[in-house]
Design a protein around this motif. Sequence first.
Motif, mmCIF file in Angstrom:
data_model
loop_
_atom_site.group_PDB
_atom_site.id
_atom_site.type_symbol
_atom_site.label_atom_id
_atom_site.label_comp_id
_atom_site.label_asym_id
_atom_site.label_seq_id
_atom_site.Cartn_x
_atom_site.Cartn_y
_atom_site.Cartn_z
ATOM 1 N N HIS A 103 0.814 -1.208 0.000
ATOM 2 C CA HIS A 103 0.000 0.000 0.000
ATOM 3 C C HIS A 103 0.849 1.260 0.000
ATOM 4 O O HIS A 103 2.051 1.213 0.223
ATOM 5 C CB HIS A 103 -0.996 0.027 1.171
ATOM 6 C CG HIS A 103 -0.383 0.044 2.527
ATOM 7 N ND1 HIS A 103 -0.326 -1.064 3.329
ATOM 8 C CD2 HIS A 103 0.203 1.037 3.240
ATOM 9 C CE1 HIS A 103 0.253 -0.750 4.472
ATOM 10 N NE2 HIS A 103 0.595 0.512 4.442
ATOM 11 N N ALA A 104 0.174 2.380 -0.247
ATOM 12 C CA ALA A 104 0.773 3.711 -0.156
ATOM 13 C C ALA A 104 -0.040 4.489 0.867
ATOM 14 O O ALA A 104 -1.270 4.471 0.818
ATOM 15 C CB ALA A 104 0.727 4.415 -1.508
ATOM 16 N N GLU A 105 0.651 5.134 1.801
ATOM 17 C CA GLU A 105 -0.003 5.932 2.839
ATOM 18 C C GLU A 105 0.520 7.359 2.756
ATOM 19 O O GLU A 105 1.687 7.569 2.427
ATOM 20 C CB GLU A 105 0.342 5.412 4.236
ATOM 21 C CG GLU A 105 -0.007 3.988 4.482
ATOM 22 C CD GLU A 105 0.472 3.495 5.842
ATOM 23 O OE1 GLU A 105 -0.255 2.699 6.437
ATOM 24 O OE2 GLU A 105 1.568 3.902 6.299
ATOM 25 N N THR A 117 -7.255 15.744 14.344
ATOM 26 C CA THR A 117 -6.274 14.656 14.232
ATOM 27 C C THR A 117 -4.855 15.223 14.254
ATOM 28 O O THR A 117 -3.998 14.831 13.444
ATOM 29 C CB THR A 117 -6.529 13.809 12.959
ATOM 30 O OG1 THR A 117 -6.642 14.680 11.821
ATOM 31 C CG2 THR A 117 -7.792 12.972 13.098
ATOM 32 N N GLY A 118 -4.624 16.131 15.175
ATOM 33 C CA GLY A 118 -3.291 16.656 15.399
ATOM 34 C C GLY A 118 -2.728 17.490 14.266
ATOM 35 O O GLY A 118 -1.521 17.684 14.187
ATOM 36 N N GLY A 119 -3.604 17.976 13.385
ATOM 37 C CA GLY A 119 -3.157 18.771 12.249
ATOM 38 C C GLY A 119 -2.818 17.960 11.016
ATOM 39 O O GLY A 119 -2.377 18.506 10.010
ATOM 40 N N TRP A 120 -3.041 16.655 11.090
ATOM 41 C CA TRP A 120 -2.708 15.768 9.971
ATOM 42 C C TRP A 120 -3.962 15.158 9.346
ATOM 43 O O TRP A 120 -4.848 14.690 10.050
ATOM 44 C CB TRP A 120 -1.815 14.621 10.454
ATOM 45 C CG TRP A 120 -0.440 15.039 10.846
ATOM 46 C CD1 TRP A 120 0.012 15.276 12.105
ATOM 47 C CD2 TRP A 120 0.670 15.250 9.978
ATOM 48 N NE1 TRP A 120 1.332 15.626 12.080
ATOM 49 C CE2 TRP A 120 1.771 15.618 10.782
ATOM 50 C CE3 TRP A 120 0.852 15.169 8.604
ATOM 51 C CZ2 TRP A 120 3.024 15.906 10.255
ATOM 52 C CZ3 TRP A 120 2.109 15.451 8.081
ATOM 53 C CH2 TRP A 120 3.175 15.822 8.899
ATOM 54 N N GLY A 121 -3.982 15.119 8.007
ATOM 55 C CA GLY A 121 -4.962 14.340 7.269
ATOM 56 C C GLY A 121 -4.296 13.039 6.869
ATOM 57 O O GLY A 121 -3.124 13.029 6.491
ATOM 58 N N PHE A 122 -5.023 11.944 6.981
ATOM 59 C CA PHE A 122 -4.465 10.616 6.692
ATOM 60 C C PHE A 122 -5.175 9.997 5.499
ATOM 61 O O PHE A 122 -6.381 10.171 5.323
ATOM 62 C CB PHE A 122 -4.665 9.692 7.896
ATOM 63 C CG PHE A 122 -3.914 10.103 9.129
ATOM 64 C CD1 PHE A 122 -2.643 9.613 9.386
ATOM 65 C CD2 PHE A 122 -4.481 10.979 10.041
ATOM 66 C CE1 PHE A 122 -1.952 9.983 10.524
ATOM 67 C CE2 PHE A 122 -3.808 11.356 11.190
ATOM 68 C CZ PHE A 122 -2.537 10.865 11.429
ATOM 69 N N ALA A 123 -4.430 9.244 4.694
ATOM 70 C CA ALA A 123 -5.027 8.520 3.567
ATOM 71 C C ALA A 123 -4.154 7.318 3.235
ATOM 72 O O ALA A 123 -2.944 7.332 3.459
ATOM 73 C CB ALA A 123 -5.158 9.428 2.347
ATOM 74 N N ARG A 124 -4.811 6.273 2.702
ATOM 75 C CA ARG A 124 -4.093 5.048 2.319
ATOM 76 C C ARG A 124 -4.778 4.448 1.090
ATOM 77 O O ARG A 124 -5.996 4.480 0.964
ATOM 78 C CB ARG A 124 -4.143 4.037 3.463
ATOM 79 C CG ARG A 124 -3.449 2.722 3.143
ATOM 80 C CD ARG A 124 -3.640 1.679 4.225
ATOM 81 N NE ARG A 124 -2.974 2.084 5.451
ATOM 82 C CZ ARG A 124 -3.106 1.442 6.602
ATOM 83 N NH1 ARG A 124 -3.874 0.372 6.700
ATOM 84 N NH2 ARG A 124 -2.464 1.849 7.668
ATOM 85 N N TRP A 125 -3.938 3.887 0.203
ATOM 86 C CA TRP A 125 -4.435 3.186 -0.976
ATOM 87 C C TRP A 125 -3.795 1.810 -1.007
ATOM 88 O O TRP A 125 -2.577 1.674 -0.865
ATOM 89 C CB TRP A 125 -4.099 3.967 -2.243
ATOM 90 C CG TRP A 125 -4.946 5.199 -2.378
ATOM 91 C CD1 TRP A 125 -6.136 5.300 -3.032
ATOM 92 C CD2 TRP A 125 -4.681 6.500 -1.841
ATOM 93 N NE1 TRP A 125 -6.633 6.571 -2.933
ATOM 94 C CE2 TRP A 125 -5.754 7.337 -2.202
ATOM 95 C CE3 TRP A 125 -3.639 7.048 -1.081
ATOM 96 C CZ2 TRP A 125 -5.820 8.675 -1.843
ATOM 97 C CZ3 TRP A 125 -3.697 8.385 -0.714
ATOM 98 C CH2 TRP A 125 -4.776 9.177 -1.093
ATOM 99 N N LEU A 126 -4.611 0.778 -1.223
ATOM 100 C CA LEU A 126 -4.170 -0.612 -1.119
ATOM 101 C C LEU A 126 -3.774 -1.223 -2.460
ATOM 102 O O LEU A 126 -4.467 -1.044 -3.468
ATOM 103 C CB LEU A 126 -5.284 -1.458 -0.504
ATOM 104 C CG LEU A 126 -5.828 -0.982 0.844
ATOM 105 C CD1 LEU A 126 -7.013 -1.838 1.266
ATOM 106 C CD2 LEU A 126 -4.733 -0.989 1.900
ATOM 107 N N GLY A 127 -2.669 -1.984 -2.438
ATOM 108 C CA GLY A 127 -2.247 -2.784 -3.572
ATOM 109 C C GLY A 127 -1.884 -1.993 -4.809
ATOM 110 O O GLY A 127 -1.939 -0.770 -4.843
ATOM 111 N N LYS A 128 -1.519 -2.745 -5.853
ATOM 112 C CA LYS A 128 -1.174 -2.116 -7.129
ATOM 113 C C LYS A 128 -2.366 -1.395 -7.739
ATOM 114 O O LYS A 128 -2.200 -0.421 -8.461
ATOM 115 C CB LYS A 128 -0.650 -3.162 -8.109
ATOM 116 C CG LYS A 128 0.738 -3.646 -7.791
ATOM 117 C CD LYS A 128 1.196 -4.640 -8.849
ATOM 118 C CE LYS A 128 2.547 -5.200 -8.513
ATOM 119 N NZ LYS A 128 3.000 -6.176 -9.503
#
Length: 164
Positions: A103-105, A117-128
């Motif tokens: 994955h890519a985060e 969230t402490g000033g952070w936005g979070f995102a993740r994408w799974l697999g190819k």
Amino acid sequence: MSRRFPLLAGALLCAAASASAVEPAPNGITLPEGYREWQVLAVHHRSDNNTLRAVLGNQAAAKAAREGRTNPWPDGAILGKLVWKAVKHDRWDTALAPGDFVHAEFMVKDSAKYPATGGWGFARWLGKAQKPYGADANFVQECFGCHQPVKDRDFVFTKPAELP
């Protein structure tokens, strides 16, 4: 004291899908364009799940890392983590190499937009295929919860690698 962070070899980065063809995360964050050209800030091997990770930074994050301004990271900094399964190198018995892309985060620093969230936005994408992670925007609570042990480091586990 200035440090330079080299680009990761293109062969490692070719595993990720094109950012323009990828759906946004459930919270609206899009896969950053041009992240494959970002500077490498650190690398990690996690033995608990046998993964190799390259931590990348956009221009704002790389500049902050070079200048030692990472606690807190400045607004506009984006940290990316590309993750592969670690496999035994086919010609070097004691070496690990990237296997399947996991994955890519990304963590996006914007204190005004993400105060909860402490000033952070979070995102993740799974697999190819780079499928967005999370059933809805509340997935970020899982990310933020995991980052609580490093609250005193602006919620960031990665310490940028120092170079001579």
